[in-house]
Motif scaffolding. Structure first.
Motif, short mmCIF file in Angstrom:
data_model
loop_
_atom_site.label_atom_id
_atom_site.label_comp_id
_atom_site.label_asym_id
_atom_site.label_seq_id
_atom_site.Cartn_x
_atom_site.Cartn_y
_atom_site.Cartn_z
N PRO A 1 0.68 11.00 -5.23
CA PRO A 1 0.10 12.56 -4.72
C PRO A 1 1.18 12.95 -5.36
CG PRO A 1 0.85 11.61 -2.80
CD PRO A 1 0.41 10.74 -3.60
N THR A 2 1.30 14.65 -6.17
CA THR A 2 2.51 15.19 -6.42
C THR A 2 3.50 15.74 -5.55
OG1 THR A 2 1.29 16.78 -7.96
CG2 THR A 2 1.61 14.60 -9.24
N ALA A 3 3.23 16.23 -4.58
CA ALA A 3 3.75 17.24 -3.66
C ALA A 3 5.39 16.59 -2.71
CB ALA A 3 2.99 18.18 -2.70
N TRP B 1 0.71 -1.49 -0.24
CA TRP B 1 0.32 0.09 -0.06
C TRP B 1 0.51 1.10 0.18
CZ3 TRP B 1 -4.67 -0.51 -1.42
CH2 TRP B 1 -5.18 -2.15 -0.86
N TYR B 2 1.30 1.60 -1.10
CA TYR B 2 2.43 2.35 -0.58
C TYR B 2 2.69 2.94 -2.47
CZ TYR B 2 5.75 2.16 2.66
OH TYR B 2 6.30 1.90 3.97
N ALA B 3 2.45 4.80 -1.87
CA ALA B 3 2.58 5.44 -3.60
C ALA B 3 4.20 6.17 -3.24
CB ALA B 3 2.15 6.89 -3.40
N MET B 4 4.68 5.73 -4.53
CA MET B 4 6.11 5.49 -5.02
C MET B 4 6.17 7.04 -5.26
SD MET B 4 7.73 3.38 -2.89
CE MET B 4 8.94 3.03 -3.83
N GLY B 5 7.35 7.80 -5.66
CA GLY B 5 7.06 8.72 -7.07
C GLY B 5 8.63 9.22 -6.88
N TRP B 6 9.37 9.77 -8.11
CA TRP B 6 10.58 10.28 -8.18
C TRP B 6 10.76 11.50 -8.53
CZ3 TRP B 6 15.17 7.75 -8.38
CH2 TRP B 6 14.91 5.72 -8.77
N PHE B 7 11.15 12.35 -7.86
CA PHE B 7 11.50 13.74 -7.87
C PHE B 7 12.70 14.11 -8.41
CE2 PHE B 7 7.78 15.14 -5.26
CZ PHE B 7 6.90 14.00 -4.97
N ARG B 8 13.12 15.19 -8.68
CA ARG B 8 14.77 15.60 -8.82
C ARG B 8 14.45 17.31 -8.57
NH1 ARG B 8 14.10 16.18 -15.59
NH2 ARG B 8 12.13 18.20 -15.96
N GLN B 9 15.27 17.55 -8.09
CA GLN B 9 15.72 18.81 -7.32
C GLN B 9 17.39 20.13 -8.11
OE1 GLN B 9 16.20 19.67 -3.53
NE2 GLN B 9 15.57 21.79 -3.61
N ALA B 10 17.50 20.69 -9.15
CA ALA B 10 18.44 21.35 -10.26
C ALA B 10 18.96 22.32 -8.81
CB ALA B 10 17.80 21.90 -10.97
N PRO B 11 19.94 22.30 -9.29
CA PRO B 11 20.45 23.28 -7.92
C PRO B 11 19.82 24.96 -8.46
CG PRO B 11 22.68 22.50 -9.78
CD PRO B 11 20.75 22.39 -10.00
N GLY B 12 19.57 25.48 -7.11
CA GLY B 12 18.88 26.68 -7.66
C GLY B 12 17.09 26.71 -7.56
N LYS B 13 16.96 25.00 -7.47
CA LYS B 13 15.95 25.02 -7.28
C LYS B 13 14.94 23.94 -6.67
CE LYS B 13 15.70 26.24 -13.26
NZ LYS B 13 14.84 25.29 -14.23
N GLU B 14 13.03 24.82 -6.63
CA GLU B 14 12.71 23.58 -5.87
C GLU B 14 12.10 22.21 -6.17
OE1 GLU B 14 10.13 26.52 -3.96
OE2 GLU B 14 9.04 25.14 -4.94
N ARG B 15 12.34 21.19 -5.08
CA ARG B 15 12.65 20.10 -5.61
C ARG B 15 11.21 19.39 -5.95
NH1 ARG B 15 14.15 14.93 -0.89
NH2 ARG B 15 15.29 16.68 -1.89
N GLU B 16 10.96 18.92 -8.23
CA GLU B 16 9.44 18.70 -7.84
C GLU B 16 9.48 17.15 -8.58
OE1 GLU B 16 10.15 20.98 -11.89
OE2 GLU B 16 11.69 19.08 -13.04
N PHE B 17 8.83 17.22 -8.28
CA PHE B 17 7.51 15.83 -8.89
C PHE B 17 7.98 15.27 -10.56
CE2 PHE B 17 4.88 12.21 -8.72
CZ PHE B 17 4.47 12.03 -10.64
N VAL B 18 8.65 14.37 -10.97
CA VAL B 18 8.69 13.62 -12.11
C VAL B 18 7.96 12.71 -12.36
CG1 VAL B 18 10.70 12.54 -13.44
CG2 VAL B 18 10.87 14.02 -11.69
N ALA B 19 7.55 11.69 -11.48
CA ALA B 19 6.26 9.87 -12.01
C ALA B 19 6.27 9.98 -10.73
CB ALA B 19 6.97 9.36 -13.26
N GLY B 20 5.40 8.79 -10.67
CA GLY B 20 4.51 8.15 -9.71
C GLY B 20 3.49 7.16 -10.27
#
Length: 125
Positions: A106-108, A31-50
């Motif tokens: 979720p994407t946040a 019962w898990y939601a799994m996700g990939w996120f990414r964070q570039a220098p100087g930017k906020e962490r963002e959702f990629v895929a779940g």
């Protein structure tokens, strides 16, 4: 407690492909939601895929739709992110994340309880 370990990052040229892996261990559950996120220098962490671990339903960010594919291998307790046609703007630290929830994808970043240490992806032009 759940442990997530990413691997597969590296330095590639634009147009190349990479496959990231996220090994899941510890007190896991289907019962898990799994996700990939990414964070570039100087930017906020963002959702990629779940992906919902049990049913396999997926969700993608518009910026990578059609180029990246998320998947999971239940027997290996591993989640993957296949990245094709990489662009310089895909350069970032990529993180996998997990959250024990019965429904939703979720994407946040704040919605995810467990995180890996990240793996660097650098795409040169």
């Amino acid at each position: 407690q759940v442990q997530l370990v990413e691997s597969g990052g590296g330095l590639v040229q634009a147009g190349a492909s990479l496959r990231l892996s996220c090994a899941v261990s510890g007190r896991t559950s289907t019962w898990y939601a799994m996700g990939w996120f990414r964070q570039a220098p100087g930017k906020e962490r963002e959702f990629v895929a779940g992906i919902r671990w049990m049913v396999g339903s997926t969700l993608y960010a518009d910026s990578i739709k059609g180029r990246f594919t998320i998947s999971r291998e239940n027997a290996e307790n591993t989640m993957y992110l296949q990245m094709n046609s990489l662009k310089p703007e895909d350069t970032a630290v990529y993180y996998c994340a997990a959250d024990p929830r019965l429904v939703g994808l979720p994407t946040a970043p704040t919605e995810y309880r467990y995180w890996g240490q990240g793996t660097q992806v650098t795409v040169s032009s």
